[in-house]
Design a protein around this motif. Sequence first.
Motif, PDB file in Angstrom:
ATOM      1  N   ALA A   5       0.852  -1.198   0.000  1.00 59.06           N
ATOM      2  CA  ALA A   5       0.000   0.000   0.000  1.00 59.06           C
ATOM      3  C   ALA A   5       0.885   1.245   0.000  1.00 59.06           C
ATOM      4  O   ALA A   5       1.905   1.296   0.700  1.00 59.06           O
ATOM      5  CB  ALA A   5      -0.903   0.006   1.225  1.00 59.06           C
ATOM      6  N   PRO A   6       0.532   2.251  -0.783  1.00 55.51           N
ATOM      7  CA  PRO A   6       1.318   3.489  -0.776  1.00 55.51           C
ATOM      8  C   PRO A   6       1.318   4.130   0.620  1.00 55.51           C
ATOM      9  O   PRO A   6       0.284   4.146   1.302  1.00 55.51           O
ATOM     10  CB  PRO A   6       0.596   4.375  -1.784  1.00 55.51           C
ATOM     11  N   VAL A   7       2.503   4.617   1.018  1.00 58.84           N
ATOM     12  CA  VAL A   7       2.624   5.341   2.301  1.00 58.84           C
ATOM     13  C   VAL A   7       2.598   6.830   1.971  1.00 58.84           C
ATOM     14  O   VAL A   7       3.583   7.396   1.483  1.00 58.84           O
ATOM     15  CB  VAL A   7       3.911   4.950   3.040  1.00 58.84           C
ATOM     16  N   THR A  21       2.086  13.171  -1.327  1.00 59.85           N
ATOM     17  CA  THR A  21       3.178  12.499  -2.029  1.00 59.85           C
ATOM     18  C   THR A  21       3.433  11.138  -1.397  1.00 59.85           C
ATOM     19  O   THR A  21       3.034  10.889  -0.247  1.00 59.85           O
ATOM     20  CB  THR A  21       4.450  13.371  -2.014  1.00 59.85           C
ATOM     21  N   TRP A  22       4.067  10.254  -2.141  1.00 56.64           N
ATOM     22  CA  TRP A  22       4.439   8.930  -1.635  1.00 56.64           C
ATOM     23  C   TRP A  22       5.566   8.369  -2.483  1.00 56.64           C
ATOM     24  O   TRP A  22       5.804   8.808  -3.611  1.00 56.64           O
ATOM     25  CB  TRP A  22       3.234   7.976  -1.624  1.00 56.64           C
ATOM     26  N   ALA A  23       6.279   7.463  -1.893  1.00 55.56           N
ATOM     27  CA  ALA A  23       7.378   6.804  -2.606  1.00 55.56           C
ATOM     28  C   ALA A  23       6.813   5.801  -3.599  1.00 55.56           C
ATOM     29  O   ALA A  23       5.721   5.239  -3.411  1.00 55.56           O
ATOM     30  CB  ALA A  23       8.304   6.107  -1.614  1.00 55.56           C
ATOM     31  N   ALA A  24       7.579   5.593  -4.655  1.00 53.92           N
ATOM     32  CA  ALA A  24       7.143   4.629  -5.677  1.00 53.92           C
ATOM     33  C   ALA A  24       7.005   3.240  -5.068  1.00 53.92           C
ATOM     34  O   ALA A  24       7.835   2.808  -4.272  1.00 53.92           O
ATOM     35  CB  ALA A  24       8.134   4.613  -6.823  1.00 53.92           C
ATOM     36  N   VAL A  25       5.942   2.571  -5.438  1.00 50.16           N
ATOM     37  CA  VAL A  25       5.706   1.186  -4.986  1.00 50.16           C
ATOM     38  C   VAL A  25       6.279   0.252  -6.056  1.00 50.16           C
ATOM     39  O   VAL A  25       5.918   0.356  -7.238  1.00 50.16           O
ATOM     40  CB  VAL A  25       4.208   0.926  -4.773  1.00 50.16           C
ATOM     41  N   ILE A  45       3.812   7.827 -11.160  1.00 46.56           N
ATOM     42  CA  ILE A  45       4.674   8.329 -10.100  1.00 46.56           C
ATOM     43  C   ILE A  45       5.324   9.654 -10.492  1.00 46.56           C
ATOM     44  O   ILE A  45       5.639  10.504  -9.649  1.00 46.56           O
ATOM     45  CB  ILE A  45       5.754   7.277  -9.738  1.00 46.56           C
ATOM     46  N   GLY A  46       5.481   9.870 -11.804  1.00 44.45           N
ATOM     47  CA  GLY A  46       6.105  11.101 -12.269  1.00 44.45           C
ATOM     48  C   GLY A  46       5.211  12.322 -12.127  1.00 44.45           C
ATOM     49  O   GLY A  46       5.670  13.452 -12.294  1.00 44.45           O
ATOM     50  N   GLU A  47       3.929  12.096 -11.824  1.00 46.16           N
ATOM     51  CA  GLU A  47       2.999  13.217 -11.691  1.00 46.16           C
ATOM     52  C   GLU A  47       2.861  13.693 -10.238  1.00 46.16           C
ATOM     53  O   GLU A  47       2.049  14.574  -9.952  1.00 46.16           O
ATOM     54  CB  GLU A  47       1.628  12.811 -12.233  1.00 46.16           C
ATOM     55  N   LEU A  48       3.644  13.087  -9.358  1.00 43.43           N
ATOM     56  CA  LEU A  48       3.599  13.527  -7.957  1.00 43.43           C
ATOM     57  C   LEU A  48       4.392  14.833  -7.801  1.00 43.43           C
ATOM     58  O   LEU A  48       5.346  15.076  -8.549  1.00 43.43           O
ATOM     59  CB  LEU A  48       4.176  12.442  -7.047  1.00 43.43           C
ATOM     60  N   GLU A  64      -7.504   8.533  -1.017  1.00 35.75           N
ATOM     61  CA  GLU A  64      -7.259   7.094  -0.939  1.00 35.75           C
ATOM     62  C   GLU A  64      -6.526   6.679  -2.200  1.00 35.75           C
ATOM     63  O   GLU A  64      -6.927   7.049  -3.309  1.00 35.75           O
ATOM     64  CB  GLU A  64      -8.576   6.338  -0.821  1.00 35.75           C
ATOM     65  N   VAL A  65      -5.409   5.930  -2.030  1.00 33.25           N
ATOM     66  CA  VAL A  65      -4.550   5.601  -3.162  1.00 33.25           C
ATOM     67  C   VAL A  65      -4.347   4.089  -3.222  1.00 33.25           C
ATOM     68  O   VAL A  65      -4.034   3.446  -2.202  1.00 33.25           O
ATOM     69  CB  VAL A  65      -3.189   6.311  -3.067  1.00 33.25           C
ATOM     70  N   ILE A  66      -4.516   3.548  -4.415  1.00 37.31           N
ATOM     71  CA  ILE A  66      -4.241   2.125  -4.680  1.00 37.31           C
ATOM     72  C   ILE A  66      -3.163   2.059  -5.753  1.00 37.31           C
ATOM     73  O   ILE A  66      -3.263   2.715  -6.795  1.00 37.31           O
ATOM     74  CB  ILE A  66      -5.510   1.388  -5.144  1.00 37.31           C
ATOM     75  N   ALA A  67      -2.097   1.289  -5.477  1.00 37.65           N
ATOM     76  CA  ALA A  67      -1.068   1.057  -6.477  1.00 37.65           C
ATOM     77  C   ALA A  67      -1.583   0.011  -7.461  1.00 37.65           C
ATOM     78  O   ALA A  67      -2.009  -1.085  -7.066  1.00 37.65           O
ATOM     79  CB  ALA A  67       0.218   0.588  -5.819  1.00 37.65           C
ATOM     80  N   VAL A  68      -1.555   0.337  -8.726  1.00 44.72           N
ATOM     81  CA  VAL A  68      -2.066  -0.563  -9.768  1.00 44.72           C
ATOM     82  C   VAL A  68      -0.897  -1.371 -10.332  1.00 44.72           C
ATOM     83  O   VAL A  68       0.119  -0.801 -10.759  1.00 44.72           O
ATOM     84  CB  VAL A  68      -2.755   0.233 -10.886  1.00 44.72           C
ATOM     85  N   GLY A  69      -1.017  -2.690 -10.293  1.00 41.19           N
ATOM     86  CA  GLY A  69       0.052  -3.563 -10.783  1.00 41.19           C
ATOM     87  C   GLY A  69      -0.426  -4.478 -11.893  1.00 41.19           C
ATOM     88  O   GLY A  69      -1.621  -4.592 -12.158  1.00 41.19           O
TER      89      GLY A  69
END
Length: 275
Positions: A5-7, A21-25, A45-48, A64-69
């Motif tokens: 989960a993004p921090v 902002t958050w670090a890349a997952v 991630i480049g749009e942060l 609320e953020v979900i990393a899409v994989g």
Amino acid sequence: APLEAPVITCGTTTTSSVEFTWAAVTGATAYEVTVVGGSTSTITIGELPFIVDGLTTGESVTIEVIAVGINVCGDSPMGSQTCTANDCTDNPPTINGAANYCLDDTNIIFTATPTGGEFIGTVVNPDGSVTPSAAGTLTVTYEYIDADNCPQSTTATTDIIAPLEAPAITCGTITTSSVEFTWSPIAGVTDYEVTITGGPSPGTVTVTDADLPYEITGLTTGESVTIDVVAIGVNICGDGPSASETCTANDCTDNPPTIDGIDAEYCSDATGVVF
């Protein structure tokens, strides 16, 4: 491994915007961002940082953020964070002006720092110019919107001073050789400049309230004397206007004596006749 989960952390905040902002997952190709109560968008991630603007001061926003994989484990669990726009800070402007002005001053103008605001007051125009209508304490308020879109204001007072009045001169006690001039004391006066025309000692003298009534002696019967009086003050309005008065010494009045002991007739050879 499943995507983490993004921090999310709060970045730069202003009174009208917040940054997330958050670090890349690792393994994430994009991030699905939902503004709670608002819209959902997909970013990379480049749009942060992710910015939410158009806020009011002190307004909070949650995303609320979900990393899409693309791996077999699918998307990450949801991460969330709440960030709050800054409250306004008190940063009052400065009003520039004198501590007092004369009531008859036609060029009273206040300025303020920073510029760009508006002045408010009963006799104060928005540009800071003032046309006072009465003596007393004048309250001036200045308002402006600062760079953070926050309303700021400050208030200052100044004294409006009434000009000195002209003395109301009257003639006092008059004899055949002297005249008195008198007037009521005037508030704010230190002394009076008296210019004498006529009499034995014409010229200019300085008198105070303690010298009143002001007497001129050594006149001849029926002689007139004129004085011009200027009230001298120390306030911002300066000296008062001149006033003048003429007083005249009394003329002699006909007051004949009486001879006592006179009979209507006396004999030419009468003796012991005494008046």
